[in-house]
Design an enzyme around this catalytic site. Structure first.
Site, PDB file in Angstrom:
ATOM      1  N   ASP A 141       0.516   4.104 -13.168  1.00 34.55           N
ATOM      2  CA  ASP A 141      -0.208   4.100 -14.131  1.00 34.55           C
ATOM      3  C   ASP A 141      -0.479   2.768 -14.650  1.00 34.55           C
ATOM      4  O   ASP A 141      -0.821   2.471 -14.187  1.00 34.55           O
ATOM      5  CB  ASP A 141       0.614   4.783 -14.989  1.00 34.55           C
ATOM      6  CG  ASP A 141      -0.184   5.321 -16.278  1.00 34.55           C
ATOM      7  OD1 ASP A 141      -1.185   6.319 -16.401  1.00 34.55           O
ATOM      8  OD2 ASP A 141       0.360   4.955 -17.047  1.00 34.55           O
ATOM      9  N   HIS A 323      -0.056  13.803 -10.876  1.00 31.35           N
ATOM     10  CA  HIS A 323       0.399  12.297 -11.642  1.00 31.35           C
ATOM     11  C   HIS A 323       1.533  11.189 -12.024  1.00 31.35           C
ATOM     12  O   HIS A 323       1.130  10.907 -11.917  1.00 31.35           O
ATOM     13  CB  HIS A 323      -0.580  12.214 -13.667  1.00 31.35           C
ATOM     14  CG  HIS A 323      -0.268  10.801 -14.311  1.00 31.35           C
ATOM     15  ND1 HIS A 323      -1.257   9.760 -13.703  1.00 31.35           N
ATOM     16  CD2 HIS A 323       0.123  10.717 -14.503  1.00 31.35           C
ATOM     17  CE1 HIS A 323      -1.313   8.657 -13.882  1.00 31.35           C
ATOM     18  NE2 HIS A 323      -0.428   9.492 -14.811  1.00 31.35           N
TER      19      HIS A 323
END
Length: 352
Positions: A141, A323
């Site tokens: 991320d 994610h």
């Protein structure tokens, strides 16, 4: 799941270095309950680049083979808890900072103190602290964004790259936030963080448990976009979607950390995107280091169709997850990393 209201502190983040959920002394990797690691290494506070970073290590005896793991937002070094012991067992010196703005690491007041030069500079100074010329850097991320930026700004300090979720971001012709505002509008959370400073920070801090509980999910059903700023909506939602990403005890580590630190330090990373666009203007945009890019097939972050145009030595792995790749698929993520690192070691052995 009930909100934690008993004053928990982050694992390894208080003088006693005791897991508040188990009472175990946090001296290294210990007992596991299912997939939950109840112990975590003790942190060391290390002065680097004008700040102090809270740094966790594994495999210190493997000096000379450093791997630095960089977390995303809103996460912590603890998000790498599943990978750290396996990397150490494979012979690596694993170095995992809570980056500036997170945990007990410094949280400078100036927004510009969180630009890519400062964030990359922290990692360079961390290598200097350990006496390493270079290392393999792993990011997820926002941590991936920092690793991409570090590799552009300090290519001699990075020997290999493994990034999760966020592919290389092309700089483009216009600053990133300016472009996003035109395409996605003012309520898009990247834009909102920049155009309405402090608003989202306050909402997230007022609903820390609810926000993190609702955010750390997997197997979420498709949902129609709602009006307003998505993360503020998420923080105010009483019922989470999908399945929990982790157990209550692990979630409590994140909740207690952000109850203590707040969210502004990490959000300030977003507030430097356009500044970063300018700082990277004259940098060679090509990354030549061997690279492994790990995607989650159900991640909302888009895959790059032009990755090898900018990262010509990139290989790609795809995992069936969303994610939070290394936490949702810990074993598969670890094995993908170790397999690729082993392949690289055979092709280019570490210096003796």
């Amino acid at each position: 799941m009930q909100q934690q209201e008993d004053g928990h502190q982050p694992v390894g983040s208080h003088p006693g270095n005791t897991s508040t959920e188990t009472g175990h002394e946090v001296t290294g990797f210990g007992r596991q309950d299912g997939r939950m690691i109840t112990d975590f290494p003790e942190p060391t506070m290390i002065a680097v680049n004008g700040v102090e970073l809270e740094v966790f290590e594994a495999g210190r005896h493997n000096a000379g083979r450093p791997v630095v793991l960089c977390h995303g937002w809103p996460e912590l070094a603890y998000s790498w808890r599943h990978q750290m012991p396996a990397l150490a067992a494979a012979g690596y010196h694993v170095i995992v900072p809570n980056q500036r703005g997170y945990g007990n690491s410094s949280r400078p007041a100036e927004v510009t103190a969180y630009d890519i030069e400062h964030l990359a500079g922290d990692l360079v100074a961390l290598l200097d602290h350990y006496g390493y010329d270079d290392a393999t850097f792993v990011g997820h991320d926002w941590g991936a964004f920092v690793v991409w930026g570090l590799t552009l700004l300090h290519p001699n300090r990075v020997n290999k790259v493994i990034n999760l979720s966020l592919p290389y971001q092309e700089r483009g012709a216009r600053p990133w936030i300016e472009f996003m505002e035109e395409v996605f509008g003012g309520d898009f959370y990247f834009v909102h963080f920049n155009r309405q400073p402090g608003v989202a920070d306050a909402v997230l801090e007022a609903h820390t448990f609810q926000f993190l509980r609702n955010l750390y999910r997997k197997n979420e059903p498709p949902a129609e976009p709602q009006p307003g700023m998505s993360l503020i909506n998420l923080a105010r939602a009483e019922t989470p979607l999908g399945d929990p990403l982790m157990g209550d005890r692990e979630l409590a580590v994140f909740i207690s950390a952000f109850e203590s630190s707040g969210f502004t330090g990490g959000i300030n990373w977003y507030r430097n995107l356009d500044r970063n666009w300018h700082l990277l203007a004259d940098v060679d945009p090509i990354i030549c280091q061997p690279t492994l890019m790990i995607y989650g097939d159900r991640d909302a972050v888009a895959k790059s169709e032009r990755l090898t145009d900018f990262v010509p030595n990139a290989e790609v792995a795809n995992l069936d997850c969303g994610h939070w790749i290394q936490q949702e698929r810990p074993e598969e993520t670890t094995q993908a990393m170790l397999k690729w690192l082993d392949q690289q070691a055979r092709e280019m052995p570490w210096p003796k």
